[in-house]
Design a protein around this motif. Structure first.
Motif, short mmCIF file in Angstrom:
data_model
loop_
_atom_site.label_atom_id
_atom_site.label_comp_id
_atom_site.label_asym_id
_atom_site.label_seq_id
_atom_site.Cartn_x
_atom_site.Cartn_y
_atom_site.Cartn_z
N HIS A 130 0.85 -1.19 0.00
CA HIS A 130 0.00 0.00 0.00
C HIS A 130 0.88 1.24 0.00
O HIS A 130 1.77 1.39 0.84
N GLU A 131 0.65 2.14 -0.97
CA GLU A 131 1.40 3.39 -1.08
C GLU A 131 0.51 4.55 -0.66
O GLU A 131 -0.49 4.84 -1.30
N GLN A 132 0.90 5.21 0.44
CA GLN A 132 0.06 6.27 1.00
C GLN A 132 0.24 7.62 0.31
O GLN A 132 -0.65 8.46 0.35
N ASN A 133 1.40 7.84 -0.28
CA ASN A 133 1.72 9.16 -0.82
C ASN A 133 1.42 9.28 -2.30
O ASN A 133 1.37 8.29 -3.02
N LEU A 152 -3.20 2.14 -3.95
CA LEU A 152 -2.76 3.53 -3.93
C LEU A 152 -3.76 4.41 -3.18
O LEU A 152 -4.97 4.24 -3.31
N ALA A 153 -3.22 5.34 -2.41
CA ALA A 153 -4.08 6.33 -1.76
C ALA A 153 -4.44 7.45 -2.72
O ALA A 153 -5.47 8.10 -2.56
N HIS A 154 -3.60 7.69 -3.73
CA HIS A 154 -3.81 8.79 -4.67
C HIS A 154 -3.76 8.27 -6.11
O HIS A 154 -2.87 7.50 -6.46
N GLU A 155 -4.68 8.72 -6.91
CA GLU A 155 -4.71 8.34 -8.32
C GLU A 155 -3.42 8.73 -9.02
O GLU A 155 -2.96 8.05 -9.94
N ALA A 156 -2.81 9.84 -8.59
CA ALA A 156 -1.58 10.32 -9.24
C ALA A 156 -0.45 9.31 -9.14
O ALA A 156 0.49 9.34 -9.94
N THR A 168 -6.22 2.37 -7.31
CA THR A 168 -6.51 3.36 -6.29
C THR A 168 -7.54 2.82 -5.31
O THR A 168 -8.64 2.43 -5.72
N VAL A 169 -7.17 2.79 -4.03
CA VAL A 169 -8.07 2.24 -3.01
C VAL A 169 -8.35 3.23 -1.88
O VAL A 169 -9.23 3.01 -1.06
N GLY A 170 -7.59 4.33 -1.81
CA GLY A 170 -7.77 5.28 -0.72
C GLY A 170 -6.80 5.03 0.42
O GLY A 170 -5.97 4.11 0.37
N TYR A 171 -6.91 5.84 1.45
CA TYR A 171 -6.02 5.74 2.61
C TYR A 171 -6.79 5.19 3.80
O TYR A 171 -7.75 5.80 4.26
N PRO A 172 -6.38 4.03 4.32
CA PRO A 172 -7.09 3.44 5.46
C PRO A 172 -6.91 4.26 6.74
O PRO A 172 -5.78 4.55 7.14
#
Length: 690
Positions: A130-133, A152-156, A168-172
């Motif tokens: 999982h990538e938060q940034n 991914l937390a961010h589509e970018a 893209t899944v968001g930030y838990p």
């Protein structure tokens, strides 16, 4: 089913893993968990408060640059960590590994890769990363080759990973942030109905910029009687920075500390303080940002500059684009110890006053923050992890798509070189054309979107430890015509702090290398300002030991004068140089460097008196070096531009010009020297074009 969770070092890596664990338990209560972190990380403090067992595998952050003692230490620690993680994996035998990234998760992820290779793929050991940034770090980019699936937390972030592997899944965010109501929290903290509660924290370890800024802001907030500030300064205690000691020393310098201010190292009951908060002042770590958004707290966000990929700035700009945060950039400041990043206390106080006295603005920030929060991110990750781990019958109804900042994506993750080249493309010329292009005009600057960000990035890069990165910052400041940072550029140009011994042994001289000093002069040509400080820096640079700096200084003088001669605007007049600059330029007409000598001859025509220029140039009419004679001709053309109406010196030149040696070794189908000479002859004729 056994799940191995890994990641740590800071709360931003631990919290999402615990949120995923909570979501996994809600879907499948009989799961087994093991957490693998690093002993020096925050997970060593947080995990004992949960019912998840923890083991440690050593790891440290990867240093920048090439081979060095720090890099050697990293490699040895990393190999030891991978070996320890291999033993943990062999003992625990997880069905799936869930990693939050960063150096703390690296041993487990790479150990999985090693076991796959040793067993020829028979032991699959699936890895979910999982990538938060918005911008991944170097470790996650390397770990992505081993990971089977990346959330991914961010589509970018998609641009950084192989197509089809990342989603893209968001930030838990842990559900515990909602456990305490605002009313309960304010009652426990004994807050009055009209008291505005401000929570200040820079992450678990702390942030020097925020710590110093909030202390410096206290005198500017002293007129208020409606606030209470809780300031978590962090737990870091290193040789370079001790957060608690540095903050306490700064508080002592204030003398009297307001009774409504309180400093602590760390807030273990952070959910309670956030629930009670009217305003937060935070860094732009993914975890802190999303927890604040989850609660809809108006926030002032100060991202840390110069992280790999400028990741915190990327995170903050994603949310600022949709109005979810009040973004404040760090500013480089010149101190006794050199350049450091800071936010002036008065500036922070102004932002705090504006938000506390602007309920509509606070309401707008709170609304947009909640809109940017994805409450189902942890559940979405949990579903993917279970399916990925072989549980096929997991289904969750009404799992909404990620909001992803209302579809707006801020591109902030270019390398400094890529960013500079993008600016050049939009302007229509390259940095190396500073002396032929001259000052950048307003209509050219309007071609640059996000000018404030580009100028911030250029200034922030000046604080970087690597001269190659600082060099790109210098170029960005010139290309964006950032006159407000003129003093920083002049500091780079004139600082005579000796370089490290090894650098000097290899031929270096000062802290800011010759390439940096040369490019500062090019930036000054783009900015186009002439004042006493610029003049003093130019005088110093005319004696610089590096020949390219001397050459660039001469070009700058010529460019600044050329751009002013013949201009009709009464506010833009030719520069009146004092005696020192023409004298130094005249001296450089005999410089040992041919390049400097030629530039000095040309420039002398722009800064010297006519007869002084003739005294230097006429003896060179038959010089054996073609380039020297070209410099002489250019000096004469410059004199005509400045003094074309004065016949005395023109008659003197006309009387001796026939001695000029026109022969040239040019291999062009025409002879530049001959053409320059013919043009000069034409301009010298009575009635000729001055």
């Amino acid at each position: 089913m056994k799940v191995l969770l890994t990641g740590g070092g800071s709360g931003g890596h631990v919290s999402p893993m615990l949120a995923v664990a909570d979501a996994l338990r809600s879907l499948k209560p009989d799961l087994q968990f093991l957490y693998v972190g690093v002993p020096q990380g925050l997970e060593a403090t947080i995990l004992p408060r949960t019912n998840i067992p923890i083991e440690f595998a050593p790891s440290i952050g990867m240093p920048g640059g090439k081979l060095s003692p720090a890099m050697l230490r990293f490699l040895l620690t990393f190999m030891a960590g991978v070996f320890k993680a291999m033993l943990i994996l062999m003992k625990y035998k997880p069905d799936v590994i869930v990693a939050s990234g960063g150096f703390a998760s690296a041993p487990s992820v790479f150990a999985a890769g090693v076991w796959r290779a040793l067993t020829f793929g028979m032991w699959k050991l699936p890895v979910y990363l999982h990538e938060q940034n918005a911008v991944p770090g170097r470790m996650n980019l390397a770990a992505a080759r081993i990971a089977n699936k990346i959330g991914l937390a961010h589509e970018a972030g998609k641009r950084w990973f192989p197509a089809g592997k990342a989603e893209t899944v968001g930030y838990p965010v842990r559900g515990s942030v909602h456990e305490v109501t605002r009313e309960q929290a304010r009652e426990e903290l004994n807050l009055g109905e009209d008291e505005r509660y401000i929570v200040v924290f820079g992450g678990s370890q702390g942030a020097r910029t925020i710590n110093r800024s909030v202390v410096d802001a206290l005198p500017f907030l002293s007129t208020r009687n409606d606030i209470r500030i809780i300031h978590a300064s962090g737990t870091i205690k290193g040789s370079e920075y001790d957060s608690a000691r540095d903050t306490e020393e700064r508080l002592k310098e204030l003398g009297r500390v307001p009774e409504w201010y309180q400093r602590v190292d760390y807030l273990h009951d952070m959910p309670k303080h956030l629930a009670a908060a009217d305003l937060a002042v935070i860094r732009a770590g993914a975890g802190a940002l999303l927890e604040v958004c989850a609660l809809g707290i108006p926030s002032i966000v100060i991202p840390k500059a110069n992280l790999p990929g400028d990741s915190q700035v990327a995170n903050a700009r994603q949310l600022a684009a949709v109005g979810a945060i009040d973004l404040v950039y760090e500013e480089p400041s010149l101190t006794e110890s050199g350049l450091i990043e800071e936010v002036p206390g008065e500036k922070l106080a102004e932002r705090i006053h504006a938000l506390l006295d602007g309920p509509s603005r606070r309401g707008e920030l709170a609304h947009c923050a909640k809109q940017s929060y994805d409450p189902q991110a942890a559940l979405r990750v949990a579903v993917q992890v279970l399916q990925f781990g072989g549980v096929a019958d997991v289904q969750v109804d009404d799992l909404k798509p990620v909001l992803n900042g209302n579809g707006k994506t801020q591109i902030t993750y270019e390398t400094p070189t890529q960013l500079r080249r993008g600016v050049e493309k939009r302007l229509g010329f390259i940095f190396e054309k500073a002396y032929s292009h001259g000052r950048i005009e307003d209509d050219e600057i309007t071609r640059l979107e996000d000018l404030d960000y580009l100028r911030y990035r250029g200034a922030a890069l000046l604080v970087h430890g690597a001269w190659q990165v600082r060099n790109e910052g210098i170029k960005l400041l010139g290309l964006t015509r950032h006159e407000d940072r003129l003093m920083l550029l002049l500091h780079v140009l004139t600082d005579r702090t000796p370089a490290p011994k090894l650098h000097r042994y290899l031929g270096g001289d000062w802290k800011y290398v010759g390439f940096e000093r040369r490019n500062v002069l090019s930036s000054l040509a783009f900015i186009g300002v002439w004042n006493t400080r610029v003049r003093d820096a130019v005088v110093l640079s005319l004696d610089d030991p590096y020949y390219e700096v001397r050459s660039a200084t001469l070009k700058l003088l010529r460019t600044l004068q050329r751009d002013r001669v013949g201009v009709m605007d009464p506010e833009i007049r030719p520069i009146k140089f004092d005696d020192e600059i023409p004298a130094k330029v005249r001296h450089l007409c005999r410089d040992n460097s041919l390049e400097v000598r030629v530039e000095a001859l040309h420039t002398f025509g722009w800064v010297g008196a006519p007869n002084d220029v003739l005294d230097v140039c006429l003896p060179l009419l038959q010089h054996q070096k073609v380039l020297v004679r070209e410099g002489v001709l250019k000096a004469f053309h410059a004199l005509l531009n400045r003094y074309g109406s004065e016949r005395d010196w023109i008659d003197r030149l006309h009387g001796e010009l026939d001695q000029f040696l026109i022969t040239s070794v040019a291999v062009h189908p025409y002879f530049p020297l001959k053409e320059q000479y013919a043009m000069l002859q034409k301009r010298l004729l009575p009635g000729g074009e001055a």
